[in-house]
Design a protein around this motif. Structure first.
Motif, mmCIF file in Angstrom:
data_model
loop_
_atom_site.group_PDB
_atom_site.id
_atom_site.type_symbol
_atom_site.label_atom_id
_atom_site.label_comp_id
_atom_site.label_asym_id
_atom_site.label_seq_id
_atom_site.Cartn_x
_atom_site.Cartn_y
_atom_site.Cartn_z
ATOM 1 N N VAL A 593 0.797 -1.231 -0.053
ATOM 2 C CA VAL A 593 0.031 -0.146 -0.097
ATOM 3 C C VAL A 593 0.952 1.145 -0.026
ATOM 4 O O VAL A 593 1.887 1.477 0.930
ATOM 5 N N VAL A 594 0.769 2.191 -0.962
ATOM 6 C CA VAL A 594 1.603 3.375 -1.196
ATOM 7 C C VAL A 594 1.393 4.246 0.183
ATOM 8 O O VAL A 594 0.234 4.469 0.326
ATOM 9 N N PRO A 595 2.197 4.510 1.087
ATOM 10 C CA PRO A 595 1.657 5.454 2.100
ATOM 11 C C PRO A 595 1.195 6.507 1.753
ATOM 12 O O PRO A 595 1.713 7.285 0.689
ATOM 13 N N GLY A 596 0.506 7.418 2.659
ATOM 14 C CA GLY A 596 0.144 8.523 2.690
ATOM 15 C C GLY A 596 0.778 9.705 2.934
ATOM 16 O O GLY A 596 2.003 9.359 3.467
ATOM 17 N N PRO A 597 0.507 11.068 2.969
ATOM 18 C CA PRO A 597 1.576 11.952 3.550
ATOM 19 C C PRO A 597 1.653 12.010 4.821
ATOM 20 O O PRO A 597 0.616 11.754 5.535
ATOM 21 N N PRO A 598 2.753 12.443 5.449
ATOM 22 C CA PRO A 598 2.932 12.394 6.868
ATOM 23 C C PRO A 598 2.225 13.903 7.196
ATOM 24 O O PRO A 598 1.742 14.621 6.455
ATOM 25 N N THR A 599 2.117 13.865 8.587
ATOM 26 C CA THR A 599 1.200 15.184 9.032
ATOM 27 C C THR A 599 2.023 15.888 10.134
ATOM 28 O O THR A 599 2.975 15.216 10.840
ATOM 29 N N ASP A 600 1.383 16.769 10.621
ATOM 30 C CA ASP A 600 2.047 17.775 11.340
ATOM 31 C C ASP A 600 3.503 18.039 11.406
ATOM 32 O O ASP A 600 4.057 17.741 12.272
ATOM 33 N N LEU A 601 4.003 18.224 10.151
ATOM 34 C CA LEU A 601 5.238 18.566 9.918
ATOM 35 C C LEU A 601 5.689 19.903 10.530
ATOM 36 O O LEU A 601 4.900 20.989 10.204
ATOM 37 N N GLN A 602 6.775 20.074 11.418
ATOM 38 C CA GLN A 602 7.209 21.310 11.794
ATOM 39 C C GLN A 602 8.671 21.322 12.291
ATOM 40 O O GLN A 602 9.325 20.246 12.400
ATOM 41 N N VAL A 603 9.215 22.666 12.315
ATOM 42 C CA VAL A 603 10.412 22.620 12.655
ATOM 43 C C VAL A 603 10.704 23.250 14.201
ATOM 44 O O VAL A 603 10.024 23.966 14.767
ATOM 45 N N ILE A 604 11.112 21.921 14.652
ATOM 46 C CA ILE A 604 11.189 22.018 16.256
ATOM 47 C C ILE A 604 12.598 22.800 16.910
ATOM 48 O O ILE A 604 12.594 23.023 17.850
ATOM 49 N N GLU A 605 13.630 22.957 16.024
ATOM 50 C CA GLU A 605 14.705 23.541 16.241
ATOM 51 C C GLU A 605 15.635 23.986 15.189
ATOM 52 O O GLU A 605 15.665 23.322 14.110
ATOM 53 N N ALA A 606 15.855 25.035 15.349
ATOM 54 C CA ALA A 606 16.854 25.852 14.257
ATOM 55 C C ALA A 606 17.933 26.555 14.687
ATOM 56 O O ALA A 606 17.889 27.474 15.695
ATOM 57 N N VAL A 611 18.982 22.304 11.136
ATOM 58 C CA VAL A 611 17.405 22.426 11.209
ATOM 59 C C VAL A 611 16.815 21.170 11.519
ATOM 60 O O VAL A 611 17.172 20.243 10.930
ATOM 61 N N VAL A 612 16.104 21.009 12.680
ATOM 62 C CA VAL A 612 15.530 19.598 13.035
ATOM 63 C C VAL A 612 14.081 19.652 12.668
ATOM 64 O O VAL A 612 13.361 20.651 13.224
ATOM 65 N N LEU A 613 13.625 18.629 12.074
ATOM 66 C CA LEU A 613 12.146 18.702 11.691
ATOM 67 C C LEU A 613 11.534 17.470 12.392
ATOM 68 O O LEU A 613 12.267 16.567 12.811
ATOM 69 N N SER A 614 10.329 17.482 12.421
ATOM 70 C CA SER A 614 9.368 16.563 13.226
ATOM 71 C C SER A 614 8.095 16.433 12.665
ATOM 72 O O SER A 614 7.345 17.400 12.277
ATOM 73 N N TRP A 615 7.782 15.114 12.597
ATOM 74 C CA TRP A 615 6.436 15.076 11.949
ATOM 75 C C TRP A 615 5.686 13.697 12.388
ATOM 76 O O TRP A 615 6.096 12.978 13.351
#
Length: 1656
Positions: A593-606, A611-615
C-alpha cells in the motif's frame, strides 16, 4: 435590587454583598416572625397529633382500591418525613419550625417562609421515658441526601428539592402539616384493615389531586425563582466532640450541619482526607438528613490524631475539630503495629500538628560540612544519626537528595546505613555531582534533614590551556535512527574562548568511540543521525579551544535506537534481561500500500548549523514499515530538492545540515515503502537558518553580602529577555590579583549563591555569567569589593529579613521566613529593592525615634534606605527614568528631592477591608484629592478597638511610612471590631488623618469567591473613552483569580442602572472603555471572579467626565533617518515637580534593557533598542503632578512589522524594484535574465554574479542596463549543464542598493534547460516545412472520420506521406495543401481502424512529422464522437407491420457496435423476450413486437447512447396508428398462413435426368400441403397415369415416387408433377433423356442397315 448579569447566573452570590436596604428589610422581617414562632409551633404540633390518626386510617382502605399505590406512597412519604425529624433531634419543639432567612420576596402569603431558626441544645430521651409517645416534627428546611459533585448539584435535583420543600412548607401553613408519633404509628397498624366510607374516599381523592397540583405549580414557580435568595453558608448545629478511649474500642464522631444547598461534609485526619476505600472496614462515613457521622472501628495508637469535619457549599466552607486519644495499658506495646514508616507511641505522647510521630527527636552528630573535591577523586559524606526514644524493630528511612532530587544507588553513588551512621560515597566524582546534598531521616510521618554543599573542580587538563570537560550529557527525543544529545558548557575555558564541541558515540557492549561531527558545534544540543535501529548507544562530549581538546565528559545513560512506542512496549512487557542490543524484525507485508503523506510537520529547532524537523507518521501506510525522504527548497520557490538522496530515514525526526546561513527554507517529507513513494506532506512555513535562541545577556546588579568567615552570599538580577536559562557561573577574584577562580562548576539556578572556600580577611570581587544552550553570556560588571568576615551587625544572615513577600500590590506581609540550613537552591529569590527595604526594617527596630539624629555613617546609610523604602512606586520609576536623562537635565532629578513651599495633603478617604484573617486585616484607601503641590511620599495608619459600640484609644499600625495604598495590620484580636484612619504625608509633612472608617470585624473570611479589587483609577480620559486600571484582590478566595468584570453607570443614575462593560472575564488588570458620551459623568467599579464565582465589587471610582481637554496630546511613534524607532510625548502643563512615567501594559518600566528613555523639558522620548516580539504591548506615559495628563500607543504585531519595515527602509535604503529577477526563453532558445527597477539614475551600476563569481559581458553573456526604463537584462546564447546555480543582479544607485537572486538548480534548472532546447529545435524545425497544428481528427456529417493537420512553409516540391502502424497508406490523389490543411478521410470508422497514424512532410529543406495515436482512451473519445454523429443521423421511428407482428425501426448512416441502443415503452425499460426483441439489419435499427396485443399500445422511445449523452427518437403506437398496424399485421398473417399451407413440392426431383436405355428410373419427392394435396402427373403437358411400364405412387400423403423398370427412348420427355389443394397449386418439372450406348447404337444401326438390306 437589579443585579448585573453575571450575578444573576451565579448561585453563590454572597448575601453579605447585597444592598443595605435589602439587609434591613430582612432583619425587620426576622424580628416580626420571631414573636409568632411560639404560637405557630404549638399549633403545628397539635395539628400533627390530630392528623396522624387520619393519615393512618386512610392508608388502610387505599390499598384496596385503584389508588392504593398512591396512598401507600403518601404514607411512606409521611414516615420518611418523620425520619427526617428523627435525624434532627437537636431542634426543640418550639424552634423546629423556624426557617433560616432565605430572602424570598413573594407577595403570596402562602409562599412566605419562617425566619432564621435559633440553635437549641440537643434533646435526649432518657431510658425511663422510652415508652412514652414523643412527637417528632418534620423539619421544614431539610432536603434529601445528596452526593455533591464539585460545588453545586444539577439543576433538575435542585428543582425537585425546592418543590418538595415548598410543598411541605405549604402543608404546615394551611393546617395540613405532616407529623407522626410513635403512639399514632401503633394505632395505624391496629386499624389497618378498617374499611373506608365513600365520602372519605372521595375527599381523600380530591386532596390528592389538590396536592399534586400544588407540587406541579411549585415546580413551575421554582423554575423562575432566583435561587440566590435561598442560599446561605453552612453552619454547624452540633460540632463533633473529642474522645478518649482504650485500644480496640470503636468510636463515633457526630455532627449536624445546616446550609443551603445541602453542604457536603468531608472528614480529615491530621488535615489529610479520609479515604474509605483505602481502609476497608476501618472507617464508616454516613450522611443522613443533615446528621453526619464518622465511625472508627477497632482503634489503635495510629488513630490518635486530630479529626476535622469540613462542610462546604457554594456559599463557603466551615470546619469543626475534635481530637481522639487512644489509651494503652501501661507497658504494653503491640509488636504487630510496628511497621516501616509508622509506629504506635506509648501512653502520654501528645498530639501535635504532625501527629504522634513528631515526638521522635532526631539529631545529627558528627555532621559533614562543605566539601571540595576534584574530578576523578572519591568523596564520602557521612553523618551520625541519634534517634530518641529508641524503639527496637523500627528502622528509619534514610534518604539522600542532591539539589532536592532523590539520589538512587548507581555505579557512581554508593550508600550505606550502619544503624547509627549514614554515609554516601561518590566513587568517581564528576562535576555533575556538585550541588547541595541533603540527608533526610524519616520516622513515620515526620522527618529531619541536614544539608551541606559539595564542590567538584575540574581535573587537570591533559593539554595546558585546554578547557574543562562539558557536563550533564543527556539523550533526548530518541527514535529509530536519531537522537538529540544535550550538555552543559563548562565553567573553565582554559583562558581561551571555546570554539565548539565534539560529540562521540559508542555502541553498548563495545569500547570503540566514534566522533559524530567533523567540525565543532557551538550550540549545546546536537542531533545525531545514522544510528542502527535496535542498538543501544552511550555518548560523551569534548570541548575544544585553540589550545586543544578537553577531557571527555561523563558518559550519558544508555539509550536504545527505537521507536518510542516500541520502547514503551518493551518497558511495560520485559521479556528477557537487557543485553545491550534489541533485535527488530518486521513482518512480511501482505499487500503493498503506497503510504499517505505525513502530518503535523514542523521545525522544532533551528540553529546556524542545522534544522531539526519533526512529523507524525501517516494513517495510511499498510502493514509494513515505512521510511521517509526529506525535501527542501528556498522559500518563495518550488524548486524541491531531496536531502537524503541515498538512504531514507526511519524516524519521524530528521536534522538537515549544510544549509546557507540566514536564508529561508521550506521543508516537506514523503513516505515510502515497497509499494512506492507517497505524496508529500504540507510544506512548513519559511524558516530562517539562524540561531533561534540567542546567547543571554549579562546578569546585572551583583551584590555580595557577608555570610561566614569563609563564605559570601552573592545575589544578582536575571538578564533581560533571557530564554531557556540553564543556570549561572559565579567567579571570584581577590582584589588586585587579576586572577579569577570559578566558585561553582555546575550551573546554579536562581539568583543567589553562597561562595565557599574564601580566605578570611581578604577582599573579593565577584562576577556572574548566564548559561543557556546557545552559549555563555558576557561577564557581568564586577561587584563592589567585600571583606570576607562573619556577618555581625551589617551582614545578611539566614532569617534576618523575614518580611520579604511575594504578594502583589506591595503589601507588607511579615510572615515569610527562611529556615536554617537552606541553600541557594531552596531559598526564595528576591530583588535588591526588597533587600534594601529588608535592611531598613531590620535596623529600624534598634534605632532611636524618628526625631533623634543619626550620627554614624552606617546610620546615614540606613536613613537613605528608609527614605528609599517610603518612596512611592511611580516616584521610584520616575527617578529612575530621570536618571537616564542627559546631563543637562539633572535639575529635573534635583527637583524630586528638593523641598518646596508646599502644603500637607488632604486626608485619604473610602477606607475598605481587602482581606481579613483571624489576627490581621488588609486595608485599602483612596489617594487624597489634594496632594499639597507635591507627590505623596507615604501613609500612616492608626487603628482602635470598638467594644459594644464604644471606641478605644488610637494606636499606630506603622512607624515607617508605607508607599502603597494597601497595608496589612498584624497582631489583631480575632472577632474584635476595629476602626481605622489614614494620614498621608509629603515633603511638607503629615496631613490631617481621615475620618474613622466604618467598624470592621476581624474574622476569617471563608467565602469561596474573591475579595474586592482595589486602587481603581481612571486615566487617558477622552471624549468617548478612558482607560480603567486596578489592582488584584488581596483575598483571592478558594481558587486563583480567573478574570475581572467592569461595571459602569452614569454618576446620577440609580443603583439598578449598573451595567457590565465586558461579557467575558478580563485577564488583564486594565481596560479601555469606549462608547462614552461626551460631557457625561461616569463612575466605575470592578469585580473579580474565580472558579467559585464573582466576588464583591471594588469601591466606586470618583466621577469622571468624558471629555478631551484642550491641549491634549497623544503619544506619537517616530522612525528617524537612521531607522531608530521611538515613542514621543509632549506636555505643556507640567509643574516644577512633574515627571514623565512610562509604562508597558500599564506596569511601570523598570527594565532599561529594551528601552532608552530620554526626557528634556516638556518632551520625553522612549527609544527602542531592538524592537521585537518581546516589546509588543500598550505603551503609556503619565505626567505626574498634573491634572491627569496621559496617553498611550499600542504596538501589536502588525504595527511592529510596519515599524521594522520602515526602520529597515530608512536605515538601509534600497532601489525599489518593479519586478524581481526572472528568466524567460526567447524564440531561438536563448535565455534572458531580467529585472526592472522603478527608476534608475544615469550613475546606476549593475553587477552580475553567478555562483558567487562576477561574470562580464562577452560571447556567452550579453548584458544591458537601461536607466530610462529601469530594465536590467542578461542574455545567454545557450544553457549548458555547467550553468546550473544561483544568478544574482546587484544594483547600486548612489547610497541605495538592492539585489535579486534566482536559483536554478535541480528540477527547475532541468526544466528550463529542456525548454530552451525545445525552443531551439522548434526554431530550426520551422525553417523547413512544418506543422502549425499537429495531426488531429474530426467527424464529418456523414459520420466518417477525417484526420487533418495544418502545415506551413510549403512549396510545390513538398511531399506528404501517411502511415498507419508504420505501414504507408496509399492515397489515390495528391494533396493540394489548400489553406495549408492536409486531410485523410476514413469511411465507416470502427475498431479495425484503431492504431497509430503518422504524417510526414519533406522536401529538400528538411522534414517534419506529426503523430496521432488512436488507441485506448483516444480511440474511445473518437468513437464517442462517431457514435454521437451516428445517433444524430438517426431517422424518426417508423411503424411497419409484418406477418409476425409490428416492427418499429429507424435508419442511421451506418451502425457500429460501440453505439448502445435502448428501447423504452411508456418511459419504462423494455425487457426483451422471444415475443419482443431488437436488432440491427444493415443500417436499420428495429424493435420487433410479435403477436401484438392491446397492452403493447403506448409511446415507444429508442435511446442511442454515444458514451457520454443519450439521443432519443419517439413514436406513438396507440389509437389509429396501432389499429392500422394491427389490421395490416392480421392481413399479412393470413397471407402467410395461406402461403404456409398451400400445396407445394418440397424437393427431391431433379431438373434433368439422363439415363441409359434399359436402365430402371426411380424418381421420388416430398410434397406438402394442408389439407393433403392431390397429386397428378403430366408428360409433355398431357395427363399421364400409371401403367405397367411406369408406376406412380403417392404414399402417406407426402411421399411421391415415379418408377420405370426399363426405360427406352420412348420414355424420354418432360414430366410434370402437379400438387393441388384449396390454398393453391404447384407444378414441378423434370426432363428425362434416354440415351443408347455407342456400341449398341452401332450394332443397332448395322442391324437396321441389314434389315434394310434384307428388305431391299
Amino acid at each position: 435590587m437589579s443585579l448585573p448579569f453575571y450575578q444573576r447566573h451565579h448561585e453563590h452570590y454572597d448575601r453579605a454583598y447585597r444592598h443595605k436596604a435589602l439587609q434591613s428589610t430582612v432583619s425587620q422581617y426576622q424580628k416580626e416572625t420571631k414573636s409568632k414562632s411560639a404560637v405557630y409551633a404549638q399549633g403545628s404540633t397539635a395539628y400533627a397529633r390530630g392528623s396522624a390518626a387520619y393519615r393512618h386510617a386512610s392508608a388502610a382502605d387505599f390499598s384496596r382500591d385503584a389508588s392504593a399505590a398512591y396512598s401507600h406512597g403518601s404514607s411512606a412519604y409521611d414516615l420518611e418525613s418523620a425520619a427526617y425529624s428523627y435525624g434532627s433531634t437537636a431542634y426543640d419543639h418550639s424552634a423546629a419550625h423556624r426557617l433560616k432567612d432565605s430572602n424570598l420576596m413573594i407577595e403570596d402569603q402562602s409562599y412566605k417562609m419562617s425566619p432564621k431558626a435559633k440553635r437549641a441544645k440537643q434533646n435526649l430521651v432518657s431510658e425511663d421515658k422510652e415508652n412514652e409517645a414523643i412527637d417528632y416534627s418534620v423539619p421544614i428546611f431539610t432536603g434529601k441526601e445528596v452526593s455533591i459533585s464539585g460545588i453545586t448539584d444539577t439543576e433538575e435535583e435542585r428543582i425537585k428539592e425546592s418543590a418538595a420543600y415548598v410543598a411541605k412548607r405549604n402543608l404546615f401553613a394551611t393546617g395540613e402539616g405532616v407529623s407522626v408519633s410513635k403512639a399514632a404509628k401503633s394505632t395505624s397498624e391496629e386499624e389497618h384493615h378498617e374499611k373506608k366510607s365513600r365520602k372519605v374516599a372521595i375527599r381523600e381523592s380530591a386532596e390528592r389531586v389538590a396536592l399534586k397540583k400544588t407540587l406541579e405549580d411549585t415546580q413551575a414557580f421554582h423554575k423562575k425563582l432566583n435561587q440566590d435568595k435561598l442560599l446561605h453558608a453552612p453552619e454547624f448545629i452540633i460540632e463533633p466532640r473529642s474522645h478518649t478511649i482504650w485500644e480496640k474500642q470503636n468510636v463515633k464522631f457526630h455532627c449536624s450541619v445546616a446550609g443551603w444547598p445541602a453542604p457536603r461534609v468531608t472528614w480529615y485526619k491530621n488535615n489529610v482526607p479520609i479515604n474509605v476505600q483505602t481502609h476497608p472496614g476501618k472507617y464508616i462515613i454516613e450522611s443522613r438528613y443533615g446528621l453526619h457521622s464518622l465511625e472508627i472501628s477497632t482503634c489503635d495508637f495510629d488513630d490518635t490524631a486530630q479529626y476535622r469535619a469540613s462542610a462546604m457549599n457554594v456559599k463557603g466552607e466551615i470546619s469543626a475539630y475534635a481530637s481522639l486519644v487512644v489509651k494503652r495499658y501501661k507497658g504494653e506495646i503491640d509488636a504487630s503495629l510496628l511497621h516501616a514508616g509508622t509506629v504506635s507511641m506509648p501512653l502520654g505522647f501528645g498530639v501535635t500538628p504532625h501527629g504522634y510521630a513528631s515526638r521522635f527527636e532526631i539529631r545529627f552528630v558528627d555532621k559533614f560540612g562543605v566539601a571540595f573535591g576534584r574530578e576523578g577523586e572519591t568523596m564520602s559524606l557521612g553523618c551520625t544519626v541519634v534517634i530518641s526514644p529508641d524503639i527496637k524493630r523500627f528502622k528509619p528511612d534514610i534518604e539522600w537528595y542532591r539539589n532536592g532530587v532523590l539520589i538512587t544507588p548507581s555505579k557512581w553513588v554508593q550508600m550505606h546505613w550502619s544503624g547509627e551512621r549514614a554515609s554516601l560515597t561518590l566513587t568517581h566524582a564528576n562535576k555533575e555531582d556538585e550541588g547541595l546534598y541533603t540527608l533526610r531521616v524519616v520516622m513515620g510521618d515526620y522527618y529531619e534533614e541536614y544539608s551541606s554543599y559539595v564542590f567538584v573542580r575540574d581535573a587537570d587538563a591533559e593539554i595546558p590551556g585546554a578547557p574543562g570537560a562539558p557536563l550533564d550529557v543527556q539523550c533526548l527525543d530518541a527514535n529509530k535512527d536519531y537522537v538529540i544529545v544535550s550538555w552543559k558548557q563548562p565553567a573553565v575555558d582554559g583562558g581561551n574562548p571555546i570554539l565548539g564541541y565534539f560529540i562521540d558515540r559508542c555502541e553498548v557492549g563495545t569500547t570503540h568511540w566514534t566522533q559524530c561531527n567533523e567540525t565543532p558545534v557551538k550550540f549545546a544540543r546536537f542531533p545525531v543521525t545514522g544510528l542502527i535501529e535496535g542498538r543501544s548507544y552511550i555518548f560523551r562530549v569534548r570541548a575544544v579551544n585553540k589550545a586543544g581538546i578537553s577531557l571527555p565528559s561523563r558518559v550519558s545513560e544508555p539509550v536504545a535506537a527505537l521507536d518510542p512506542a516500541d520502547r514503551a512496549r518493551l518497558k511495560s512487557h520485559p521479556s528477557a534481561p537487557w543485553t545491550g542490543q534489541i533485535i527488530v524484525t518486521e513482518e512480511e507485508p501482505a499487500e503493498g500500500v503506497v503510504p499517505g503523506p505525513p502530518t503535523d510537520l514542523q521545525v522544532i529547532e533551528a540553529t546556524k548549523n542545522y534544522v531539526v524537523l519533526s512529523w507524525k507518521p501517516p494513517g495510511q501506510r499498510g502493514h509494513e514499515g515505512i521510511m521517509y525522504f526529506v525535501e527542501k527548497c528556498v522559500a518563495g520557490t518550488e524548486d524541491w530538492q531531496r536531502v537524503n538522496t541515498e538512504i531514507p530515514v526511519k524516524s519521524p525526526r530528521f536534522a538537515v545540515f549544510d544549509l546557507a546561513e540566514r536564508k529561508s527554507y521550506c521543508f516537506r517529507v514523503r513516505c515510502c515503502n515497497s509499494a512506492g513513494i507517497g505524496e508529500p506532506s504540507e510544506a512548513t512555513e519559511a524558516t530562517v537558518v539562524d540561531d533561534k535562541l540567542d546567547i543571554p545577556k549579562a546578569p546585572g546588579r551583583i551584590m555580595p553580602t557577608r555570610n561566614t568567615d569563609t563564605s559570601v552570599v552573592v545575589t544578582w538580577t536575571e538578564p533581560p529577555d533571557a530564554k531557556e536559562l540553564v543556570g549561572y557561573y559565579i567567579e571570584s577574584s581577590v582584589v588586585g590579583s587579576g586572577r579569577w577562580e570559578p566558585c561553582n562548576n555546575n550551573p546554579v539556578k536562581g539568583t543567589r549563591f553562597i561562595c565557599h572556600g574564601l580566605v578570611n580577611g581578604e577582599k573579593y570581587i565577584f562576577r556572574v555569567r548566564a548559561v543557556n544552550a546557545a552559549g555563555l553570556s558576557e561577564f557581568s560588571q564586577d561587584s563592589e569589593p567585600i571583606e570576607v568576615q562573619a556577618a555581625i551587625g551589617g551582614g545578611l544572615l539566614h532569617g534576618v529579613c523575614p518580611q520579604l513577600s511575594g504578594k502583589a500590590g506591595g503589601l507588607t506581609d511579615r510572615t515569610t521566613s527562611w529556615g536554617e540550613g537552606m541553600h541557594e537552591s531552596s531559598q526564595p529569590i528576591f530583588d535588591i529593592d526588597a533587600l534594601l527595604k529588608c535592611n531598613a526594617k531590620f535596623n529600624r527596630d534598634t534605632l532611636p525615634s524618628s526625631s533623634d539624629k543619626l550620627g554614624s555613617t552606617g546610620d546615614n546609610n540606613i536613613r537613605e534606605m528608609v527614605k528609599d523604602a517610603v518612596t512611592s512606586a511611580p516616584q521610584k520609576v520616575a527617578a529612575k527614568q530621570a536618571s537616564k536623562s542627559r546631563p543637562g537635565d539633572l535639575l529635573t532629578l534635583e527637583k524630586v528631592t528638593k523641598k518646596k513651599d508646599t502644603a500637607a495633603p488632604s486626608p485619604p478617604y473610602d477606607i475598605m477591608v481587602l482581606e481579613s484573617v483571624r489576627d490581621s486585616m488588609v486595608l485599602g484607601w483612596k489617594q487624597p484629592t489634594v496632594t499639597g503641590g507635591t507627590e505623596i511620599t507615604g501613609y500612616y495608619v492608626n487603628y482602635r478597638e470598638v467594644v459594644d459600640g464604644v471606641p478605644g484609644k488610637w494606636m499606630e499600625a506603622n512607624i515607617k511610612a508605607i508607599s502603597e495604598r494597601a497595608y496589612r495590620i498584624q497582631n489583631l484580636k480575632e472577632n474584635m471590631v476595629y476602626q481605622f484612619q489614614v494620614a498621608a504625608a509629603n515633603l511638607a509633612g503629615v496631613g490631617t488623618p481621615s475620618l474613622p472608617s466604618q467598624p470592621f470585624k476581624c474574622e476569617e473570611w471563608t467565602i469561596a469567591v474573591p475579595g474586592p479589587p482595589h486602587d481603581v483609577t481612571c486615566t487617558e480620559v477622552r471624549k468617548d473613552s478612558l482607560v480603567l486600571l486596578w489592582k488584584e484582590p488581596v483575598y483571592t478566595g478558594r481558587s486563583p483569580i480567573a478574570g475581572y468584570y467592569v461595571d459602569m453607570k452614569e454618576t446620577e443614575a440609580k443603583e439598578e442602572h449598573w451595567r457590565s462593560v465586558n461579557k467575558k472575564p478580563l485577564q488583564k488588570k486594565f481596560l479601555k472603555i469606549g462608547g462614552l458620551k461626551q460631557g457625561v459623568s461616569y463612575v466605575f467599579r470592578v469585580r473579580a471572579t474565580n472558579q467559585a464565582g464573582v466576588g464583591k465589587p471594588s469601591d466606586v471610582t470618583d466621577p469622571v467626565v468624558a471629555e478631551t481637554r484642550p491641549g491634549t496630546k497623544e503619544v506619537v511613534v517616530d522612525v528617524d533617518d537612521n531607522g531608530v524607532i521611538s515613542l514621543n510625548f509632549e506636555c505643556d502643563q507640567m509643574s516644577p515637580n512633574s515627571k514623565f512615567v512610562w509604562s508597558k501594559d500599564y506596569e511601570p518600566i523598570e527594565d532599561d534593557s529594551r528601552l532608552n528613555i530620554d526626557t528634556k523639558g516638556g518632551k520625553s522620548k522612549a527609544t527602542f533598542k531592538d524592537l521585537g516580539e518581546d516589546d509588543l504591548g500598550i505603551y503609556s506615559c503619565v505626567v505626574t503632578d498634573t491634572d491627569g495628563v496621559s496617553s498611550s500607543h499600542t504596538i501589536d504585531e502588525e504595527e511592529m512589522k510596519r515599524l521594522l519595515a520602515l526602520s529597515h527602509e530608512r536605515k538601509f535604503p534600497t532601489v525599489p524594484l518593479v519586478s524581481e529577477l526572472a528568466v524567460e526563453i526567447l524564440e531561438k532558445g536563448e535565455v534572458r535574465f531580467w529585472l526592472q527597477a522603478e527608476k534608475l539614475s544615469g550613475n546606476a551600476k549593475a553587477n552580475f554574479v553567478f555562483n558567487d563569481k562576477e561574470i562580464c559581458n562577452g560571447e556567452k553573456y550579453k548584458m544591458k542596463v537601461d536607466p530610462k526604463t529601469g530594465l536590467v537584462e542578461m542574455i545567454m546564447d545557450k544553457l549548458e549543464d555547467k550553468d546550473e546555480g544561483t544568478y544574482t543582479f546587484q544594483l547600486q544607485d548612489g547610497k541605495a542598493t538592492n539585489q535579486s537572486s534566482l536559483v536554478l538548480i535541480g528540477d527547475v534548472f532541468k526544466k528550463l534547460q529542456d525548454e530552451a532546447d525545445f525552443q531551439r529545435k522548434e526554431w530550426h524545425r520551422k525553417q523547413g516545412p512544418h506543422f502549425v497544428d499537429k495531426l488531429g481528427w474530426e467527424v464529418t456529417d456523414d459520420c466518417n472520420v477525417m484526420l487533418k493537420c495544418k502545415v506551413a512553409n510549403i512549396k510545390k516540391e513538398t511531399h506528404i506521406v501517411w502511415y498507419k502502424d508504420d505501414r504507408e497508406i496509399m492515397v489515390d490523389e495528391e494533396h493540394d495543401f489548400k489553406d495549408g490543411v492536409c486531410t485523410l478521410l476514413i469511411s465507416e470508422f470502427s475498431k479495425k481502424d484503431a492504431g497509430t497514424y503518422e504524417v510526414i512532410l519533406k522536401d529538400d529543406r528538411g522534414k517534419d512529422s506529426s503523430e496521432l495515436k488512436l488507441k485506448d482512451t483516444a480511440f474511445a473519445d473518437l468513437m464517442n464522437e462517431v457514435c454521437r454523429r451516428i445517433a444524430l443521423s438517426a431517422t424518426d421511428l417508423k411503424i411497419q407491420s409484418t406477418a409476425e407482428g409490428i416492427r418499429l425501426y429507424s435508419y442511421v448512416t451506418y451502425y457500429v457496435e460501440d453505439l448502445r441502443v435502448g428501447w423504452l415503452h411508456n418511459d419504462t425499460q423494455i425487457r426483451f423476450t422471444d415475443r419482443v426483441k431488437t436488432g440491427v439489419t444493415g443500417e436499420q435499427i428495429w424493435l420487433q413486437i410479435n403477436e401484438p396485443t392491446p397492452q403493447d399500445k403506448g409511446k415507444y422511445t429508442m435511446e442511442l447512447f454515444d458514451g457520454k449523452t443519450g439521443h432519443k427518437k419517439t413514436v406513438d403506437l396507440s389509437g389509429q396508428a396501432f389499429d392500422e398496424a394491427f389490421a395490416e399485421f392480421q392481413r399479412l398473417k393470413q397471407a402467410a398462413i395461406a402461403e404456409k399451407n398451400r400445396a407445394r413440392v418440397l424437393g427431391g426431383l431433379p431438373d434433368v435426368v439422363t439415363i441409359q436405355e434399359g436402365k430402371a428410373l426411380n424418381l421420388s419427392c416430398t410434397v406438402w400441403g394442408d389439407p393433403t394435396p392431390e397429386v397428378s402427373w403430366l408428360k409433355n403437358e398431357k395427363s399421364f397415369v400409371s401403367d405397367a411400364n411406369c408406376i406412380l405412387k403417392f404414399e402417406s400423403g407426402k411421399n411421391v415416387s415415379f418408377t420405370i423398370s426399363a426405360v427406352s427412348t420412348l420414355d424420354s420427355g418432360k414430366y410434370s408433377i402437379v400438387v393441388k389443394n384449396k390454398y393453391g397449386t404447384e407444378t414441378s418439372d423434370v426432363t428425362v433423356s434416354v440415351f443408347i450406348p455407342e456400341e449398341e447404337r452401332e450394332s443397332e444401326q448395322e442391324r437396321k442397315k441389314e434389315d434394310k438390306k434384307k428388305k431391299a
